[in-house]
Design a protein around this motif. Structure first.
Motif, mmCIF file in Angstrom:
data_model
loop_
_atom_site.group_PDB
_atom_site.id
_atom_site.type_symbol
_atom_site.label_atom_id
_atom_site.label_comp_id
_atom_site.label_asym_id
_atom_site.label_seq_id
_atom_site.Cartn_x
_atom_site.Cartn_y
_atom_site.Cartn_z
ATOM 1 N N TYR A 50 -11.039 -6.255 16.453
ATOM 2 C CA TYR A 50 -10.253 -7.217 15.670
ATOM 3 C C TYR A 50 -9.128 -6.457 14.978
ATOM 4 C CZ TYR A 50 -13.793 -10.908 15.983
ATOM 5 O OH TYR A 50 -14.643 -11.891 16.423
ATOM 6 N N VAL A 51 -8.051 -7.142 14.693
ATOM 7 C CA VAL A 51 -7.005 -6.542 13.877
ATOM 8 C C VAL A 51 -6.681 -7.456 12.706
ATOM 9 C CG1 VAL A 51 -5.884 -5.149 15.663
ATOM 10 C CG2 VAL A 51 -5.216 -7.533 15.381
ATOM 11 N N VAL A 52 -6.259 -6.831 11.631
ATOM 12 C CA VAL A 52 -5.723 -7.587 10.508
ATOM 13 C C VAL A 52 -4.217 -7.604 10.732
ATOM 14 C CG1 VAL A 52 -5.366 -7.580 8.017
ATOM 15 C CG2 VAL A 52 -7.574 -6.902 8.952
ATOM 16 N N PRO A 53 -3.612 -8.795 10.787
ATOM 17 C CA PRO A 53 -2.163 -8.830 11.020
ATOM 18 C C PRO A 53 -1.428 -8.028 9.950
ATOM 19 C CG PRO A 53 -3.082 -11.059 10.762
ATOM 20 C CD PRO A 53 -4.200 -10.110 10.549
ATOM 21 N N LYS A 54 -0.244 -7.577 10.258
ATOM 22 C CA LYS A 54 0.516 -6.772 9.311
ATOM 23 C C LYS A 54 0.668 -7.525 7.982
ATOM 24 C CE LYS A 54 4.932 -4.470 8.699
ATOM 25 N NZ LYS A 54 5.039 -4.953 7.309
ATOM 26 N N LEU A 55 0.267 -6.881 6.914
ATOM 27 C CA LEU A 55 0.319 -7.517 5.603
ATOM 28 C C LEU A 55 1.524 -7.004 4.829
ATOM 29 C CD1 LEU A 55 -3.452 -7.219 4.577
ATOM 30 C CD2 LEU A 55 -2.310 -9.063 5.815
ATOM 31 N N ASP A 56 2.204 -7.898 4.129
ATOM 32 C CA ASP A 56 3.375 -7.422 3.388
ATOM 33 C C ASP A 56 3.029 -7.023 1.957
ATOM 34 O OD1 ASP A 56 3.015 -9.879 2.338
ATOM 35 O OD2 ASP A 56 4.836 -10.769 3.199
ATOM 36 N N LYS A 57 1.810 -7.261 1.555
ATOM 37 C CA LYS A 57 1.386 -6.727 0.256
ATOM 38 C C LYS A 57 -0.085 -6.315 0.304
ATOM 39 C CE LYS A 57 0.256 -11.217 -1.763
ATOM 40 N NZ LYS A 57 0.780 -12.433 -1.208
ATOM 41 N N LEU A 58 -0.370 -5.211 -0.356
ATOM 42 C CA LEU A 58 -1.742 -4.704 -0.421
ATOM 43 C C LEU A 58 -2.249 -4.768 -1.860
ATOM 44 C CD1 LEU A 58 -1.344 -1.528 1.855
ATOM 45 C CD2 LEU A 58 -1.979 -3.847 2.517
ATOM 46 N N THR A 59 -1.400 -5.287 -2.729
ATOM 47 C CA THR A 59 -1.797 -5.451 -4.132
ATOM 48 C C THR A 59 -1.374 -6.853 -4.578
ATOM 49 O OG1 THR A 59 0.287 -4.847 -5.230
ATOM 50 C CG2 THR A 59 -1.117 -3.026 -4.510
ATOM 51 N N SER A 60 -2.022 -7.317 -5.646
ATOM 52 C CA SER A 60 -1.626 -8.613 -6.210
ATOM 53 C C SER A 60 -0.314 -8.442 -6.972
ATOM 54 C CB SER A 60 -2.726 -9.101 -7.147
ATOM 55 O OG SER A 60 -2.923 -8.134 -8.168
ATOM 56 N N GLU A 61 0.232 -9.561 -7.403
ATOM 57 C CA GLU A 61 1.501 -9.560 -8.139
ATOM 58 C C GLU A 61 1.457 -8.624 -9.355
ATOM 59 O OE1 GLU A 61 5.118 -12.239 -8.198
ATOM 60 O OE2 GLU A 61 3.556 -11.885 -6.747
ATOM 61 N N LYS A 62 0.415 -8.755 -10.145
ATOM 62 C CA LYS A 62 0.292 -7.918 -11.350
ATOM 63 C C LYS A 62 -0.294 -6.550 -11.028
ATOM 64 C CE LYS A 62 -0.122 -11.664 -14.729
ATOM 65 N NZ LYS A 62 -0.642 -12.905 -14.091
ATOM 66 N N ARG A 63 -0.600 -6.355 -9.757
ATOM 67 C CA ARG A 63 -1.114 -5.086 -9.240
ATOM 68 C C ARG A 63 -2.421 -4.636 -9.896
ATOM 69 N NH1 ARG A 63 2.972 -3.938 -5.651
ATOM 70 N NH2 ARG A 63 5.094 -4.246 -6.401
ATOM 71 N N ARG A 64 -3.260 -5.608 -10.201
ATOM 72 C CA ARG A 64 -4.582 -5.281 -10.746
ATOM 73 C C ARG A 64 -5.656 -5.411 -9.664
ATOM 74 N NH1 ARG A 64 -4.549 -2.337 -15.183
ATOM 75 N NH2 ARG A 64 -2.471 -2.615 -15.995
ATOM 76 N N VAL A 65 -5.294 -6.051 -8.555
ATOM 77 C CA VAL A 65 -6.230 -6.212 -7.440
ATOM 78 C C VAL A 65 -5.606 -5.548 -6.218
ATOM 79 C CG1 VAL A 65 -7.496 -7.853 -5.993
ATOM 80 C CG2 VAL A 65 -7.050 -8.395 -8.402
ATOM 81 N N ILE A 66 -6.358 -4.653 -5.594
ATOM 82 C CA ILE A 66 -5.827 -3.836 -4.499
ATOM 83 C C ILE A 66 -6.795 -3.917 -3.323
ATOM 84 C CG2 ILE A 66 -5.328 -1.436 -3.801
ATOM 85 C CD1 ILE A 66 -5.296 -2.138 -7.443
ATOM 86 N N ILE A 67 -6.260 -3.962 -2.111
ATOM 87 C CA ILE A 67 -7.150 -3.869 -0.944
ATOM 88 C C ILE A 67 -6.793 -2.610 -0.152
ATOM 89 C CG2 ILE A 67 -7.739 -6.308 -0.691
ATOM 90 C CD1 ILE A 67 -5.486 -6.540 1.390
ATOM 91 N N LEU A 68 -7.808 -1.991 0.410
ATOM 92 C CA LEU A 68 -7.552 -0.815 1.256
ATOM 93 C C LEU A 68 -8.630 -0.674 2.329
ATOM 94 C CD1 LEU A 68 -9.747 1.102 -0.196
ATOM 95 C CD2 LEU A 68 -7.870 1.872 -1.628
ATOM 96 N N GLY A 69 -8.444 0.296 3.203
ATOM 97 C CA GLY A 69 -9.383 0.480 4.309
ATOM 98 C C GLY A 69 -9.224 -0.634 5.345
ATOM 99 N N ASP A 70 -10.307 -0.918 6.050
ATOM 100 C CA ASP A 70 -10.249 -1.921 7.116
ATOM 101 C C ASP A 70 -9.747 -3.285 6.643
ATOM 102 O OD1 ASP A 70 -11.025 -0.343 9.204
ATOM 103 O OD2 ASP A 70 -12.657 -1.672 9.840
#
Ligand SMILES: Cc1cc2nc3c(=O)[nH]c(=O)nc-3n(C[C@H](O)[C@H](O)[C@H](O)COP(=O)(O)OP(=O)(O)OC[C@H]3O[C@@H](n4cnc5c(N)ncnc54)[C@H](O)[C@@H]3O)c2cc1C
Ligand SMILES: *[C@@H]1O[C@H](CO)[C@@H](O)[C@H](O)[C@H]1NC(C)=O
Ligand SMILES: *[C@@H]1O[C@H](CO)[C@@H](O)[C@H](O)[C@H]1NC(C)=O
Length: 412
Positions: free
Chosen positions: A284-304
């Motif tokens: 499976y692939v995760v489509p290209k994401l244009d943000k890896l953090t929320s607006e206020k940058r308190r929530v972040i995603i990383l890895g798979d």
């Protein structure tokens, strides 16, 4: 530039989450890990670590603890059915890239990371499932667990894998897409293969009927991994894949199919396959994401969860270590630079790296196609470029972060 010490909540104790905790610990940033399962997820099998990741694991004092637990090697060879070398793909190189590649059982790596975290006294809560973000403010985030409990931290990191729940806060409707490929692997006794003396593994034997992979799991290990890939038209979904995984006889048949077109040792390899160690891996692939953090940058995603990528260049987990390390280095500079800007820099840097890996994947996939597939996909001759691995394996993440911080603090 807040004076309050950061504390980070990490959702998911896979390789991303565990290594992030180790990296944050090095920066003296407190964190807590939450894992939905009662013990770490064991997907089974081994992973291959390339120099870009090994340099990071070295900086985190993990590499010295694992290097003798895996199989060090420099190249993956591609040979035709007659044993003629068609191509060599460098997965590492001590002289050229600073490290050999390392193939290591996933459980061995996870166990070592857990041990380090135990030694450091990092809090790890098993059987705790994240449900949803409740509220994000300028200086923190609140979320809810499945059991109703509310958690609170200055940052919430989703290291919860390809089907990430934390990602839903950033992308409520996104689901990973099936690439149409699956990998079927098994482990068989090394002695069963009767490999010609001196025959190099890892190897992919390429015939017009496709490729067959053989890879060692440990130095002089008693078993090797064998595997093939298959095109599958539709996404079978979790239940469907589970059913496919459960039908061991059919999987054995698939691995055996066409073996007569391959050298003897491939036929030996598939002559008897224990059911217990057969794995199905739908890509499976995760489509290209244009943000890896929320607006206020308190929530972040990383890895798979941020970038599940096809396995062609073997970079899945290696890229996750890059995410984690740079993220922790930047958080370590929280007293010097604006965190919003630092996380923006991180996001842009990571997106560029992933784009680079996806490009490399494409080149490799084209090389691996059967003649028939090449025709079908309309791939013109000569369209496959020389692969530039130095830029993949040799970046200096610490220097890149230090340079960025220096430029920012001069400007300020
Ligand atoms: C069969 C197979 C073979 C693979 N082989 C390779 C390989 O050789 N090389 C390579 O580079 N990559 C390989 N990969 C890909 C690699 O496994 C992933 O890139 C890697 O596991 C990603 O790590 P992660 O920590 O981001 O996610 P994961 O390993 O998926 O870990 C996520 C963790 O989060 C937990 N979690 C999920 N949701 C929640 C929630 N709501 N609350 C709390 N916890 C949660 C999960 O239980 C899990 O422990 C393979 C994958 C598979 C399936
Ligand atoms: C973390 O704390 C230790 C012990 O107090 C100290 O030696 C080390 O320099 C600190 N590391 C960072 C990155 O601040
Ligand atoms: C993610 O979802 C897919 C499709 O439902 C499933 O096949 C897969 O096992 C899931 N992956 C993980 C790591 O949970």
């Amino acid at each position: 530039m807040s004076s309050q010490p950061l504390n980070v909540a990490i959702i998911g104790a896979g390789l991303s989450g565990l290594s992030l905790a180790v990296a944050l610990q090095q920066q003296n940033i407190s964190c807590t890990l939450y894992e939905r399962l009662a013990s770490p997820l064991n997907i089974g099998g081994a992973v291959m670590l390339s120099p870009n990741a090994l340099k990071i694991l070295d900086a985190l004092s993990v590499y010295p603890r694992i290097r003798n637990k895996g199989y060090s090697f420099e190249t993956l060879e591609y040979k035709d059915g007659d044993g003629k070398l068609m191509e060599v793909y460098e997965f590492g190189g001590e002289a050229k890239y600073g490290y050999k590649g390392l193939r290591i059982y996933r459980t061995a790596l996870i166990e070592e990371l857990l041990e380090i975290l135990r030694e450091q006294g990092v809090k790890l809560v098993f059987g705790k499932k994240f449900k949803r973000v409740v509220e994000e403010s300028e200086d923190g985030v609140k979320w809810e667990f499945e059991d109703g409990e509310i958690g609170e931290a200055s940052l919430l990191v989703g290291a919860d894998g390809i089907n990430s729940s934390v990602r839903k806060y950033l992308y409520p409707d996104l689901t990973p897409t099936f690439t149409g490929g699956i990998g079927i692997t098994a482990a068989v006794p090394t002695s069963q293969l009767k490999l010609p003396p001196g025959y190099h593994i890892p190897v992919t034997v390429m015939t017009p009927h496709g490729g067959f992979v053989i890879a060692p799991q440990e130095v002089d290990g008693p078993e090797v991994l064998i595997g093939k890939q298959k095109r599958v038209e539709k996404d079978h979904g979790r239940a469907g894949w589970d059913a496919i995984s459960a039908d061991k006889e059919a999987l054995v048949k698939f691995l055996q199919q066409g073996a007569e077109n391959f050298p003897d040792f491939v036929q030996n390899a598939v002559s008897s396959i224990p059911h217990g160690k057969i794995n199905v891996w739908p890509f499976y692939v995760v489509p290209k994401l244009d943000k890896l953090t929320s607006e206020k940058r308190r929530v972040i995603i990383l890895g798979d969860g941020a970038h599940a990528i096809p396995p062609s260049a073997g970079q899945g987990i290696n890229q996750a270590f890059e995410d984690v390390y740079m993220f922790a280095l930047l958080l370590g500079q929280a007293d010097k630079v604006d965190m919003q800007e630092a996380l923006k820099f991180w996001q842009e840097y990571r997106e560029q790296r992933i784009a680079q890996v996806l490009k490399l994947n494409k080149q490799i996939e084209m090389r691996r196609m059967t003649e028939e597939e090449k025709l079908k996909e309309n791939i013109p001759a000569g369209s496959i470029h020389e692969i530039e691995l130095s830029s993949l394996y040799k970046p200096d993440f610490k220097k890149d972060v230090d340079d960025w911080v220096a430029a920012k603090t001069v400007a300020a």
